[in-house]
Design a protein around this motif. Structure first.
Motif, short mmCIF file in Angstrom:
data_model
loop_
_atom_site.label_atom_id
_atom_site.label_comp_id
_atom_site.label_asym_id
_atom_site.label_seq_id
_atom_site.Cartn_x
_atom_site.Cartn_y
_atom_site.Cartn_z
N HIS A 254 39.11 41.73 33.45
CA HIS A 254 39.08 42.06 32.02
C HIS A 254 37.80 41.57 31.37
N VAL A 255 37.37 40.39 31.80
CA VAL A 255 36.12 39.87 31.27
C VAL A 255 35.00 40.88 31.51
N LEU A 256 35.02 41.45 32.71
CA LEU A 256 33.99 42.42 33.08
C LEU A 256 34.16 43.74 32.34
N LEU A 257 35.41 44.14 32.18
CA LEU A 257 35.67 45.51 31.71
C LEU A 257 35.79 45.63 30.19
N ASP A 258 36.12 44.54 29.54
CA ASP A 258 36.36 44.61 28.11
C ASP A 258 35.08 44.56 27.29
N THR A 259 33.99 45.03 27.88
CA THR A 259 32.74 45.03 27.13
C THR A 259 32.23 46.47 27.03
N SER A 260 31.28 46.66 26.19
CA SER A 260 30.73 48.01 26.04
C SER A 260 29.87 48.36 27.24
N GLU A 261 29.27 47.32 27.82
CA GLU A 261 28.36 47.53 28.94
C GLU A 261 29.08 47.36 30.27
N ARG A 262 30.27 47.87 30.38
CA ARG A 262 31.05 47.53 31.55
C ARG A 262 30.53 48.23 32.81
N PRO A 263 30.79 47.63 33.96
CA PRO A 263 30.35 48.21 35.23
C PRO A 263 31.14 49.47 35.55
N SER A 264 30.57 50.34 36.35
CA SER A 264 31.29 51.55 36.75
C SER A 264 32.01 51.31 38.08
N ALA A 265 31.72 50.17 38.67
CA ALA A 265 32.37 49.84 39.95
C ALA A 265 32.45 48.33 40.10
N ILE A 266 33.41 47.89 40.90
CA ILE A 266 33.54 46.46 41.15
C ILE A 266 33.75 46.23 42.64
N PHE A 267 32.97 45.30 43.14
CA PHE A 267 33.17 44.84 44.51
C PHE A 267 33.92 43.52 44.44
N ALA A 268 35.14 43.53 44.96
CA ALA A 268 35.96 42.32 44.95
C ALA A 268 35.95 41.72 46.34
N MET A 269 35.83 40.42 46.42
CA MET A 269 35.61 39.81 47.72
C MET A 269 36.84 39.73 48.60
N CYS A 270 37.99 40.04 48.05
CA CYS A 270 39.13 40.22 48.93
C CYS A 270 40.08 41.23 48.30
N ASP A 271 40.92 41.80 49.10
CA ASP A 271 41.78 42.87 48.60
C ASP A 271 42.74 42.38 47.53
N GLU A 272 43.19 41.14 47.68
CA GLU A 272 44.11 40.62 46.67
C GLU A 272 43.43 40.62 45.30
N GLN A 273 42.17 40.27 45.30
CA GLN A 273 41.43 40.34 44.03
C GLN A 273 41.29 41.79 43.58
N ALA A 274 41.03 42.66 44.52
CA ALA A 274 40.87 44.07 44.17
C ALA A 274 42.14 44.61 43.51
N PHE A 275 43.28 44.15 43.99
CA PHE A 275 44.54 44.56 43.37
C PHE A 275 44.56 44.13 41.91
N GLY A 276 44.08 42.94 41.67
CA GLY A 276 44.01 42.45 40.30
C GLY A 276 43.12 43.34 39.45
N VAL A 277 42.01 43.76 40.04
CA VAL A 277 41.10 44.65 39.32
C VAL A 277 41.81 45.96 38.99
N MET A 278 42.57 46.45 39.93
CA MET A 278 43.27 47.72 39.70
C MET A 278 44.29 47.59 38.58
N LEU A 279 44.92 46.42 38.54
CA LEU A 279 45.87 46.19 37.45
C LEU A 279 45.15 46.16 36.11
N ALA A 280 44.01 45.50 36.08
CA ALA A 280 43.24 45.43 34.84
C ALA A 280 42.83 46.83 34.41
N ALA A 281 42.45 47.62 35.39
CA ALA A 281 42.04 49.00 35.08
C ALA A 281 43.23 49.76 34.48
N ARG A 282 44.38 49.53 35.04
CA ARG A 282 45.55 50.20 34.51
C ARG A 282 45.80 49.76 33.07
N ASP A 283 45.62 48.48 32.82
CA ASP A 283 45.80 47.96 31.45
C ASP A 283 44.94 48.77 30.48
#
Lengths: 358, 358
Positions: A254-283
């Motif tokens: 959310h820290v990454l995505l809740d900005t105007s300059e947000r990234p178009s992609a995220i590299f997460a260092m493990c899948d469990e983190q990536a799942f978290g990113v996907m949840l944030a995206a869904r939010d």
DNA sequence: GGTGGTGCCGCAAACGGTTACAGACACGCG
DNA sequence: CGCGTGTCTGTAACCGTTTGCGGCACCACC
């Protein structure tokens, strides 16, 4: 009495009806089989210098009496424990759990027990190392899964006679099994770059209490390197780090995505983190693979289900190799530490696509 | 020499530069502290009958010499191991891994080690029970996670002095922590019935090599019961069973779904299976929550991510309770086995909706 | 000064195996 | 028949702690 013929024909062990009354010891077996305890010991453990007939008789009597050797006594006398101690930052994390599972399967087959310790910070690591040195006789060897030792600590450990194999980090003094984490980071980043992404967030891993710096560092290095090869410089603002829990990763995303300059992609260092990113995206009602691309590392069991592109590391194989190194190390011949580096594999699924039109 | 003042002021342990040369034993400490080994033993373990000044001195000397007690020797003499053995069908499965994690946290805090054994079939179970009886002195107690014992085996075990707590099944002779699996099955089925589903598939669990019959049986019973309360009779053809791997569950789900008379909803006995069902649905381009409803059990870490409706069981709490029962059981007072049944909770997400128009 | 406690401490016997060493025995051979 | 060789077995010395029991010093109190 002590008639072998009858004993072995008697069928199921007669046991002692006396409940927990009289633990039968090796001496009882010896007496009943009319041999010495030395012979019983040899017979039971399959050592040579026992006549085959004697061995049969001892085995039969031992079964009849339902004899169980007392482990602490055997360990004390023999100076060996047939136990290996495993340290993991978090036994419940997917990678660790499957690793421990694989390791356990192999080591159990080889006759070893597995002592499992959660080692989540430097104090616990210190304690673990102290408690599992040869001197305490708790274990014959140690395997450190993402619980890193620096070079001097590792040397001190082996100098005291300790045996260890490390998983996830590499040290000269210890046998190790690792993957090329720079390549992991680079592969993950490249697939994103190739799809045209230019602002790639990096969700880094602060592994426990800094127990293993090297993994996140190397993956980050791969990330940098891939950018460099594409003549790009990643924006430092796109870099955050959390533990490997999806809940924390979600907040961080959310820290990454809740900005105007947000990234178009995220590299997460493990899948469990990536799942978290996907949840944030869904939010945020962002569609994965369109509005936001994600790539993880591990190939977690559930990654396929959610269509996560990831860099697979073959966990079970790593466990098997670790077991092999262990057994080798516990064998008679002393050899220098071996270092095995296993391949990784980019698994392409739906979570990566071209950058959405913003 | 053996001057305490200097010793304790000397700073860091002098250790033995001799490498693995001379393991320092309790006698060495005794000599250096000018007391008997008995006193050293008592001082080091915080037992009474040691003058405070003496204790200080012993502690200082032991630290100075970097003394580590030899565990097998201590265990042999004391007849106690401070180790508990844990049996799980599959250490890598989510439920088991988090359970072991929770258990380990608690027991380590209480000074116990955790011995982990994968027990996947009846032979291994037999072996585990034999190897971990009191007689072998391998462990002080055993916790059986979904590795069930029948009543007579359990009684035999405790009759021999064995201590055990069971998780996931209940036996008179053993302390246990369980959930009401009939209620679990009933709750899961009811939510589907309430949404109007009438053909509800049942994806049952053949736990390992039939190590724990009761869980799938009870959940199935809840499924039947919920139907009965709605004056319905479930179609036996809608019932299949697999292990808890999503890959197998996926195949099994195909068996259910690849027919003309396919169910509009599936109750899977664990979330990992439910994930497999979701994959199968994707294979068939069925939309979860619309074309097919799914409910699982556990509330797996990833269930939230994929929007799976599920019956949560609080795994960590179960682990904590199991630890509590263990510690209680290892305490001085002997008490009859205790049985704790914890609540479950229906978690509603997106995977359940009204039956699609067919 | 005797007597009964109380608090520390040491002696030495477990705890239950393993294994170095030596003895016993059978056998073959010159 | 003497002797070496090889195989099997027993004796007994460990392995390094823990702990029951008794001794001893010291104190308080008659």
């Amino acid at each position: 009495m002590a008639d072998l013929g009858e004993a072995s024909l008697a069928g199921r062990p007669v046991a002692q009806a006396a409940g927990a009354g009289s633990p039968v010891r090796i001496g009882d077996v010896a007496r009943a089989a009319e041999v010495s305890t030395a012979t019983v010991s040899r017979a039971l453990r399959g050592l040579p210098h026992v006549a085959s007939a004697t061995r049969q008789r001892v085995l039969a009597v031992a079964a009849e009496l339902d004899y169980r050797p007392n482990l602490p006594a055997a360990r004390l006398a023999a100076g060996t424990t047939n136990t290996i101690a495993v340290a993991v930052p978090d036994p419940a994390a997917w990678f660790n759990a499957t690793m421990v599972g694989a390791l356990g399967r192999e080591m159990t087959a080889a006759g070893y027990d597995l002592l499992l310790s959660g080692v989540a910070n430097l104090d616990e690591r210190q304690r673990f190392i102290e408690l599992n040195g040869v001197r305490s006789g708790r274990s014959d060897a140690v395997v450190l899964i993402d619980v890193a030792l620096d070079e001097t600590a590792a040397e001190a450990f082996v100098a005291q006679g300790g045996r260890a194999v490390s998983v996830g980090f590499r040290t000269q003094a210890l046998s190790s099994v690792t993957v090329d984490n720079v390549a992991v980071g680079s592969d993950a980043t490249q697939i994103l770059l190739r799809h045209g992404h230019r602002r790639i967030g990096l969700l880094s891993l602060d592994s426990g209490d800094s127990l293993n710096f090297s993994i996140p560092a190397h993956r980050a290095q791969g990330y940098e390197q891939a950018h460099a090869e594409a003549r790009l410089t990643p924006d430092p603002a796109l870099r955050v780090s959390t533990s490997n829990s999806w809940a924390e990763a979600r907040r961080a995303a959310h820290v990454l995505l809740d900005t105007s300059e947000r990234p178009s992609a995220i590299f997460a260092m493990c899948d469990e983190q990536a799942f978290g990113v996907m949840l944030a995206a869904r939010d945020l009602d962002l569609c994965i693979g369109e509005d936001l691309s994600v790539v993880g590392v591990d190939d977690h069991d559930q990654s396929r289900l959610v269509g996560l592109t990831t860099v697979r590391q073959h966990v079970a194989r790593q466990g098997a190799v670790a077991a092999e190194l262990l057994l080798h190390m516990l064998g008679p011949s002393v050899e220098p530490p071996q270092h095995v580096q296993l391949d990784t594999e980019l698994i392409i699924r739906d979570s990566v696509g071209p950058p959405g039109v913003d």
